[in-house]
Design an enzyme around this catalytic site. Structure first.
Site, short mmCIF file in Angstrom:
data_model
loop_
_atom_site.label_atom_id
_atom_site.label_comp_id
_atom_site.label_asym_id
_atom_site.label_seq_id
_atom_site.Cartn_x
_atom_site.Cartn_y
_atom_site.Cartn_z
CG ASN A 157 -1.53 1.31 1.54
OD1 ASN A 157 -2.48 1.73 0.89
ND2 ASN A 157 -0.98 2.01 2.54
CE1 TYR A 197 0.35 8.13 -6.77
CE2 TYR A 197 -1.36 8.40 -8.42
CZ TYR A 197 -0.94 7.92 -7.18
OH TYR A 197 -1.83 7.23 -6.39
CE LYS A 199 0.20 4.39 -6.81
NZ LYS A 199 0.39 3.46 -5.69
#
Ligand SMILES: NC(=O)c1ccc[n+]([C@@H]2O[C@H](COP(=O)([O-])OP(=O)(O)OC[C@H]3O[C@@H](n4cnc5c(N)ncnc54)[C@H](OP(=O)(O)O)[C@@H]3O)[C@@H](O)[C@H]2O)c1
Length: 233
Positions: free
Chosen positions: A80, A158, A162
């Site tokens: 996470n 970012y 991902k």
């Protein structure tokens, strides 16, 4: 007893996931890079604390050794921990290689460091599960579709980190068929990551993380899911 490790669990989605999995009967290790934050969170949750900075190989190895000595195996790993990165929204040309290294070091390489170190402990479980926390911003399909909100959010470091995380998940899933590896998109959730601008609560955002952390040995693997089901990536 289900033994679960959540990285970056001292706050936000990781903390809420820990809270709910403890409620469901899991023994949870709260991974946190800062000992005081992690200890405090673990005490509030009734969890165990393990120091774990995903960018630090030594810290990750020590965390794996700690869980091995304490529990002997790991049933559920929730990768996470994540950072927003350089936050150069729409300013793609200003993103440097160094920005990319920093963001990937946590969001991609960190996940691989942790997974690599914990694989032997996962393989010691009867029904091992790994949940990797990605984002809708990591979906090539969503970010290329003008009708989607993700289309408006251009973040070179970012978003691409991902996306990489989803492919990393897919490759692990193929290599380790006995382990359920899935990526999830929690949705836009109010946390420190986005200055609490997210439109969902952490309770709502953590839902898909918890659901995929709770699948059994016959659950899906190699997929990407949000609260509505499979994500097109
Ligand atoms: N919020 C959203 O809208 C949203 C949407 C999609 C995906 N996500 C993803 O959800 C995950 C959780 O984010 P969040 O929204 O809950 O943000 P958050 O509240 O900022 O939590 C991030 C957590 O990651 C930890 N972390 C950062 N770098 C770390 C490192 N090097 N080693 C260990 N832990 C580290 C942070 O620890 P510190 O307290 O020490 O900084 C914190 O515990 C992230 O992967 C994020 O990309 C969030």
């Amino acid at each position: 007893m289900t033994t679960t490790l959540i990285t970056g669990a001292n706050k936000g989605l990781g903390f809420e996931t820990a809270r709910r999995l403890i409620e469901a009967g899991h023994t949870v290790y709260v991974g946190a890079r800062h000992a005081h934050r992690g200890r405090e969170a673990a005490a509030r949750l009734g969890a165990r604390f393990v120091q774990l900075d995903v960018t630090d190989e030594g810290s990750v190895k020590a965390a794996a050794e700690f869980v091995r000595a304490d529990a002997g195996r790991l049933d559920v790993l929730v990768n996470n921990a994540g950072i927003a990165g350089a936050r150069k929204l729409g300013r793609v040309g200003e993103v440097t290689g160094s920005d990319m290294m920093t963001t990937y070091d946590t969001n991609v390489f960190g996940l691989v460091r942790v997974t690599h170190a914990f694989l032997p402990l996962l393989e010691a479980s009867d029904a091992p599960v790994v949940v990797n926390v990605s984002s809708g911003l990591g979906s090539l399909a969503a970010t290329a579709d003008p009708s989607r909100v993700e289309f408006q959010v251009t973040l070179l470091d970012y978003n691409s980190s991902k996306t990489a995380l989803v492919m990393v998940t897919s490759q692990y899933a193929k290599a380790f068929p006995a382990i359920r590896f899935n990526a999830v998109d929690p949705g836009y959730t109010a946390t420190d990551l986005n200055g609490h601008q997210g439109t969902q609560t952490v309770e709502e955002g953590a839902e898909i993380i918890i659901r995929m952390a709770s699948i059994g040995a016959d659950g899906p693997t190699g997929g990407f899911f949000d609260k509505t089901g499979p994500v097109v990536w």
